[in-house]
Design a protein around this motif. Structure first.
Motif, mmCIF file in Angstrom:
data_model
loop_
_atom_site.group_PDB
_atom_site.id
_atom_site.type_symbol
_atom_site.label_atom_id
_atom_site.label_comp_id
_atom_site.label_asym_id
_atom_site.label_seq_id
_atom_site.Cartn_x
_atom_site.Cartn_y
_atom_site.Cartn_z
ATOM 1 N N LEU A 61 0.834 -1.199 0.000
ATOM 2 C CA LEU A 61 0.000 0.000 0.000
ATOM 3 C C LEU A 61 0.873 1.255 0.000
ATOM 4 N N LYS A 62 0.374 2.300 -0.616
ATOM 5 C CA LYS A 62 1.119 3.554 -0.683
ATOM 6 C C LYS A 62 1.460 4.044 0.723
ATOM 7 N N MET A 63 2.744 4.315 0.951
ATOM 8 C CA MET A 63 3.195 4.787 2.250
ATOM 9 C C MET A 63 3.919 6.114 2.115
ATOM 10 N N GLU A 64 3.618 7.020 3.027
ATOM 11 C CA GLU A 64 4.342 8.283 3.114
ATOM 12 C C GLU A 64 5.230 8.233 4.354
ATOM 13 N N MET A 98 4.695 6.001 10.348
ATOM 14 C CA MET A 98 4.401 5.987 8.918
ATOM 15 C C MET A 98 2.991 6.500 8.696
ATOM 16 N N ARG A 99 2.675 6.733 7.409
ATOM 17 C CA ARG A 99 1.348 7.169 7.010
ATOM 18 C C ARG A 99 0.952 6.368 5.774
ATOM 19 N N LYS A 100 -0.167 5.640 5.845
ATOM 20 C CA LYS A 100 -0.634 4.831 4.717
ATOM 21 C C LYS A 100 -2.065 5.209 4.351
ATOM 22 N N SER A 101 -2.347 5.158 3.061
ATOM 23 C CA SER A 101 -3.681 5.510 2.562
ATOM 24 C C SER A 101 -4.237 4.381 1.706
ATOM 25 N N SER A 107 -15.758 5.695 -3.089
ATOM 26 C CA SER A 107 -15.594 7.128 -2.851
ATOM 27 C C SER A 107 -15.216 7.452 -1.399
ATOM 28 N N VAL A 108 -14.764 6.464 -0.626
ATOM 29 C CA VAL A 108 -14.329 6.705 0.752
ATOM 30 C C VAL A 108 -12.876 6.252 0.879
ATOM 31 N N SER A 109 -11.979 7.167 1.209
ATOM 32 C CA SER A 109 -10.569 6.839 1.407
ATOM 33 C C SER A 109 -10.189 7.092 2.862
ATOM 34 N N GLU A 110 -9.180 6.356 3.305
ATOM 35 C CA GLU A 110 -8.737 6.445 4.695
ATOM 36 C C GLU A 110 -7.224 6.587 4.732
ATOM 37 N N THR A 111 -6.747 7.414 5.647
ATOM 38 C CA THR A 111 -5.316 7.569 5.882
ATOM 39 C C THR A 111 -5.026 7.289 7.347
ATOM 40 N N ASP A 112 -4.189 6.277 7.591
ATOM 41 C CA ASP A 112 -3.793 5.921 8.952
ATOM 42 C C ASP A 112 -2.366 6.381 9.204
ATOM 43 N N GLU A 113 -2.135 6.922 10.394
ATOM 44 C CA GLU A 113 -0.800 7.433 10.721
ATOM 45 C C GLU A 113 -0.387 7.001 12.121
#
Length: 264
Positions: A61-64, A98-101, A107-113
């Motif tokens: 998954l995309k990670m920032e 980390m931060r993952k989205s 149409s619902v997105s979530e970002t966990d940090e």
């Protein structure tokens, strides 16, 4: 990783060239300074941390990475029998996480940090390529023992259809292990700034921190459901880059009274 090592190589070449220019411009009498002595100092800079997961789906998954400040104190002791080697001790305040989205509904997105605050105890061993010169590149390796003393875990919904949530890391289901051990490898450049009574080392360095322990704990009790990546058997480890500037003061100050005597 390739970019990291490319930067280190370029940094080494640059400092070797700078040393040559220093000798050419100011003469050999300025090429060397006083003998290396124990120092104590402050260091600080920026860190860029992420996490690696054993579950391939989560890992892909995309990670920032979290870009956070880091700071602390350090000591360094030269080894008398090996002038280019030194051993030290450091205490630093470091933030990891980390931060993952991801999209979990239409149409619902979530970002966990995860933003975990650590106090690190490090034992670095450093090798200087040019020993006592004014400008010297170096490499180092360190053992790092870290303790998580706080932080937060958050769940955010950018589209605003669901309320965001942020909780204390100790109350969340992120299950942060309070202890972590890692190994560090890096390189840098030391400059010696010469004053009348002392020579202050200034160090610019970059390193990679490779976490060894699973940061998932087996904590039991009532926890707040805020973290999307917790399940039995999951392994999650810290990984991060650090960029630091350190300024030291020698334990011993050479006192030179010749300038005073000539006025007597």
């Amino acid at each position: 990783m390739r970019r990291f090592f490319t930067i280190i190589v370029l940094l080494t070449v640059f400092t070797l060239n700078a040393e040559a220019q220093w000798d050419y411009s100011f003469g050999n009498k300025y090429r060397k300074t006083r003998k290396n002595v124990p120092v104590i100092g402050l260091k600080g800079g920026l860190t860029s941390y992420g996490m690696r997961f054993s579950n391939k789906y989560y890992d892909d998954l995309k990670m920032e990475r979290l870009l956070k400040p880091g700071f602390g104190i350090f000591t360094e002791f030269p080894i008398e029998r090996f002038p280019r080697l030194s051993v030290g001790a450091e205490i630093l305040m470091i933030e990891r996480g980390m931060r993952k989205s991801f999209d979990f509904r239409e149409s619902v997105s979530e970002t966990d940090e995860i933003d975990a605050k650590y106090i690190d105890f490090r034992i670095p061993v450093t090798y200087y390529f040019l020993d006592e010169r004014t400008v010297s590149p170096y490499v180092f390796a360190a053992a790092d023992f870290a303790f998580c003393y706080g932080g937060t875990v958050s769940k955010k919904f950018p589209n605003g259809k669901i309320d965001d949530m942020t909780v204390d890391i100790s109350q969340s289901d992120a299950l942060i292990n309070p202890f972590d051990i890692s190994v560090i490898g890096g390189a840098g450049v030391r400059f010696k700034i010469k004053f009348s009574t002392l020579t202050m080392p200034v160090k610019i360095e970059a390193d990679y921190n490779f976490g060894l322990l699973n940061t998932m704990s087996n904590k039991a009790g009532t926890l707040i459901d805020v973290y999307a990546y917790s399940f039995d058997g999951e392994i999650r480890k810290n990984r991060g880059f650090e960029f630091m500037l350190g300024i030291g003061i020698p334990f011993k100050i050479n006192r030179n009274y010749d300038a005073c005597r000539k006025w007597n």
